[in-house]
Design an enzyme around this catalytic site. Structure first.
Site, PDB file in Angstrom:
ATOM      1  N   LEU A  65      31.008 -28.048 -12.203  1.00  0.00           N
ATOM      2  CA  LEU A  65      31.744 -28.154 -13.465  1.00  0.00           C
ATOM      3  C   LEU A  65      31.608 -26.873 -14.288  1.00  0.00           C
ATOM      4  O   LEU A  65      30.707 -26.070 -14.042  1.00  0.00           O
ATOM      5  CB  LEU A  65      31.213 -29.365 -14.246  1.00  0.00           C
ATOM      6  CG  LEU A  65      31.421 -30.707 -13.531  1.00  0.00           C
ATOM      7  CD1 LEU A  65      30.638 -31.822 -14.212  1.00  0.00           C
ATOM      8  CD2 LEU A  65      32.906 -31.060 -13.474  1.00  0.00           C
ATOM      9  N   LYS A 171      19.751 -17.188 -11.095  1.00  0.00           N
ATOM     10  CA  LYS A 171      21.190 -16.852 -11.027  1.00  0.00           C
ATOM     11  C   LYS A 171      21.569 -15.886 -12.166  1.00  0.00           C
ATOM     12  O   LYS A 171      22.281 -14.898 -11.934  1.00  0.00           O
ATOM     13  CB  LYS A 171      21.995 -18.161 -11.108  1.00  0.00           C
ATOM     14  CG  LYS A 171      23.415 -18.035 -11.585  1.00  0.00           C
ATOM     15  CD  LYS A 171      24.436 -17.918 -10.498  1.00  0.00           C
ATOM     16  CE  LYS A 171      25.778 -17.548 -11.109  1.00  0.00           C
ATOM     17  NZ  LYS A 171      26.877 -17.479 -10.233  1.00  0.00           N
ATOM     18  N   LYS A 246      30.386 -15.360 -19.773  1.00  0.00           N
ATOM     19  CA  LYS A 246      29.630 -16.620 -19.959  1.00  0.00           C
ATOM     20  C   LYS A 246      28.208 -16.480 -19.418  1.00  0.00           C
ATOM     21  O   LYS A 246      27.232 -16.816 -20.097  1.00  0.00           O
ATOM     22  CB  LYS A 246      30.360 -17.757 -19.234  1.00  0.00           C
ATOM     23  CG  LYS A 246      29.601 -19.072 -19.192  1.00  0.00           C
ATOM     24  CD  LYS A 246      30.250 -20.082 -18.259  1.00  0.00           C
ATOM     25  CE  LYS A 246      29.206 -20.718 -17.380  1.00  0.00           C
ATOM     26  NZ  LYS A 246      29.708 -21.721 -16.456  1.00  0.00           N
TER      27      LYS A 246
HETATM   28  P1  NAD Z   1      37.274 -24.238 -12.550  1.00  0.00           P
HETATM   29  O1  NAD Z   1      37.603 -24.254 -13.984  1.00  0.00           O
HETATM   30  O2  NAD Z   1      38.232 -23.665 -11.561  1.00  0.00           O
HETATM   31  O3  NAD Z   1      36.940 -25.740 -12.056  1.00  0.00           O
HETATM   32  C1  NAD Z   1      36.270 -26.693 -12.816  1.00  0.00           C
HETATM   33  C2  NAD Z   1      36.877 -28.061 -12.474  1.00  0.00           C
HETATM   34  O4  NAD Z   1      36.127 -29.078 -13.106  1.00  0.00           O
HETATM   35  C3  NAD Z   1      38.329 -28.220 -12.942  1.00  0.00           C
HETATM   36  O5  NAD Z   1      39.141 -28.566 -11.832  1.00  0.00           O
HETATM   37  C4  NAD Z   1      38.252 -29.334 -13.987  1.00  0.00           C
HETATM   38  O6  NAD Z   1      39.406 -30.154 -13.999  1.00  0.00           O
HETATM   39  C5  NAD Z   1      37.039 -30.091 -13.502  1.00  0.00           C
HETATM   40  N1  NAD Z   1      36.409 -30.935 -14.509  1.00  0.00           N
HETATM   41  C6  NAD Z   1      36.003 -30.597 -15.760  1.00  0.00           C
HETATM   42  N2  NAD Z   1      35.411 -31.655 -16.348  1.00  0.00           N
HETATM   43  C7  NAD Z   1      35.442 -32.680 -15.463  1.00  0.00           C
HETATM   44  C8  NAD Z   1      34.986 -34.028 -15.479  1.00  0.00           C
HETATM   45  N3  NAD Z   1      34.377 -34.551 -16.545  1.00  0.00           N
HETATM   46  N4  NAD Z   1      35.203 -34.784 -14.391  1.00  0.00           N
HETATM   47  C9  NAD Z   1      35.830 -34.281 -13.302  1.00  0.00           C
HETATM   48  N5  NAD Z   1      36.277 -33.008 -13.220  1.00  0.00           N
HETATM   49  C10 NAD Z   1      36.080 -32.219 -14.286  1.00  0.00           C
HETATM   50  O7  NAD Z   1      35.852 -23.488 -12.441  1.00  0.00           O
HETATM   51  P2  NAD Z   1      35.202 -22.800 -11.144  1.00  0.00           P
HETATM   52  O8  NAD Z   1      35.610 -21.382 -11.054  1.00  0.00           O
HETATM   53  O9  NAD Z   1      35.379 -23.714  -9.977  1.00  0.00           O
HETATM   54  O10 NAD Z   1      33.670 -22.759 -11.612  1.00  0.00           O
HETATM   55  C11 NAD Z   1      32.851 -23.924 -11.598  1.00  0.00           C
HETATM   56  C12 NAD Z   1      31.428 -23.499 -11.887  1.00  0.00           C
HETATM   57  O11 NAD Z   1      31.003 -22.551 -10.899  1.00  0.00           O
HETATM   58  C13 NAD Z   1      31.226 -22.805 -13.243  1.00  0.00           C
HETATM   59  O12 NAD Z   1      30.019 -23.235 -13.812  1.00  0.00           O
HETATM   60  C14 NAD Z   1      31.191 -21.324 -12.890  1.00  0.00           C
HETATM   61  O13 NAD Z   1      30.448 -20.551 -13.824  1.00  0.00           O
HETATM   62  C15 NAD Z   1      30.523 -21.367 -11.526  1.00  0.00           C
HETATM   63  N6  NAD Z   1      30.809 -20.225 -10.652  1.00  0.00           N
HETATM   64  C16 NAD Z   1      32.089 -19.776 -10.504  1.00  0.00           C
HETATM   65  C17 NAD Z   1      32.344 -18.684  -9.663  1.00  0.00           C
HETATM   66  C18 NAD Z   1      33.752 -18.147  -9.478  1.00  0.00           C
HETATM   67  O14 NAD Z   1      33.901 -17.053  -8.922  1.00  0.00           O
HETATM   68  N7  NAD Z   1      34.781 -18.887  -9.887  1.00  0.00           N
HETATM   69  C19 NAD Z   1      31.293 -18.069  -8.977  1.00  0.00           C
HETATM   70  C20 NAD Z   1      30.011 -18.576  -9.111  1.00  0.00           C
HETATM   71  C21 NAD Z   1      29.780 -19.665  -9.968  1.00  0.00           C
END
Ligand code: NAD
Length: 298
Positions: A65, A171, A246
């Protein structure tokens, strides 16, 4: 093979859940976005209509999330999953959140007899798709070992940094260092360019000299120097400025609390925050190269 309730199917969670389904696990998936949900069902996961139905009776609950409040609300909020989960289940939170939030959620779950580890990832969307993520875990050894049954099908490295919350700290240490390397490399390349040097040649020189680092090796920020990286694709794809800002905010929050001295982390946090505010939040984090253009060319 295990049963897995997977919540949060965005850029990262979607391909991670798909890899679990492809590996043969039974995945019950849920996301607030119907589009995100539809994409993982194509890979063999079952679409569930609520988070509660996704976690009922599964061996593992995986969450991916956006931020603290999403994770806290899901597990501890009114009607939170804590009331539904049992001691037979293990919660693996892969979101990048503050270590304080991970400790709060993890401690409450464990006090209720439910196993928890924080397991933020490194490797980005490319790593999530390829199943080559690195999981940086916090939790007791037994739970981290148990989690390997599913983590190994989404990544290639599983580290245990320490107890609950330690994964999140390791991290942000890594991402703070990465931001410093990216800004430093961008500055050096811009200085060379401003003096008429070819950035390709300068990159090769620095790669064989003491300035060598990961960004020069595989993620050069200067357009045209390297194929297949975001800088050569208009800074699309990769790891967004918003997410780097972030993570650097989390690092500064933690540094204040821990009394750590992080002047470089503070500076890169301000640079990335300001770059995001100027409208570049959705570009790859290597776009900071453009923020550092010589003043006369701005
Ligand atoms: P994203 O915004 O693409 O996906 C998040 C998803 O969570 C969305 O599809 C949203 O609809 C869903 N969501 C939110 N609240 C919800 C709930 N209550 N119930 C069900 N679904 C819910 O984000 P992302 O890029 O996939 O990143 C997710 C996490 O991973 C973050 O914490 C981010 O910092 C971390 N991260 C991202 C990357 C990257 O390159 N994108 C790399 C490493 C870590």
């Amino acid at each position: 093979m295990a049963t897995v309730g997977f919540i949060g199917l965005g850029n990262m969670g979607g391909p991670m859940a798909a890899n679990l389904a492809k590996a043969g696990h039974q995945v019950k998936a849920f996301d607030l976005s119907e589009q995100a949900l539809a994409a993982v069902t194509e890979a063999g996961a079952s679409a569930m209509s609520t988070a509660r139905s996704a976690v009922e009776g599964v061996d593992f609950v995986v969450t991916m999330l956006p931020a603290d409040h999403h994770v806290k609300n899901l597990y501890l909020g009114s009607d939170g999953l804590i009331g539904l989960l049992s001691d037979k289940q293990l919660v693996i939170d892969c979101s990048t959140i503050s270590s304080e939030a991970a400790v709060e959620v993890g401690t409450e779950l464990e006090n209720a007899g439910i196993g928890f580890i924080d397991a933020p990832v490194s490797g980005g969307v490319g790593g999530a798709k390829a199943g080559t993520l690195t999981f940086i875990c916090g939790g007791n050894e037994e739970n981290v070992d148990r989690a390997r049954a599913v983590l190994n099908d989404m990544g290639k490295n599983v580290f245990r940094a320490g107890d609950i919350g330690a994964g999140q700290i390791a991290k942000i240490c890594n991402n703070m260092l990465l931001s410093v390397l990216m800004v430093g490399t961008s500055e050096a390349l811009q200085l060379g360019k401003a003096n008429g040097l070819d950035p390709q040649v300068l990159s090769e020189i620095m790669l064989q000299s003491s300035g060598r680092n990961w960004t020069l090796e595989v993620y050069n920020p200067c357009p045209g120097v390297m194929d297949g990286v975001p800088s050569s694709n208009d800074y699309q794809g990769g790891f967004m400025v918003d997410l780097m800002a972030k993570d650097l905010g989390l690092a500064q929050q933690n540094a204040l609390k821990a009394g750590a001295t992080t002047p470089m982390g503070s500076l890169t946090r301000n640079l990335y925050h300001s770059w995001a505010q100027q409208g570049h939040g959705r570009q790859d984090f290597s776009s900071i190269f453009n923020y550092l253009q010589p003043v006369t060319n701005k």
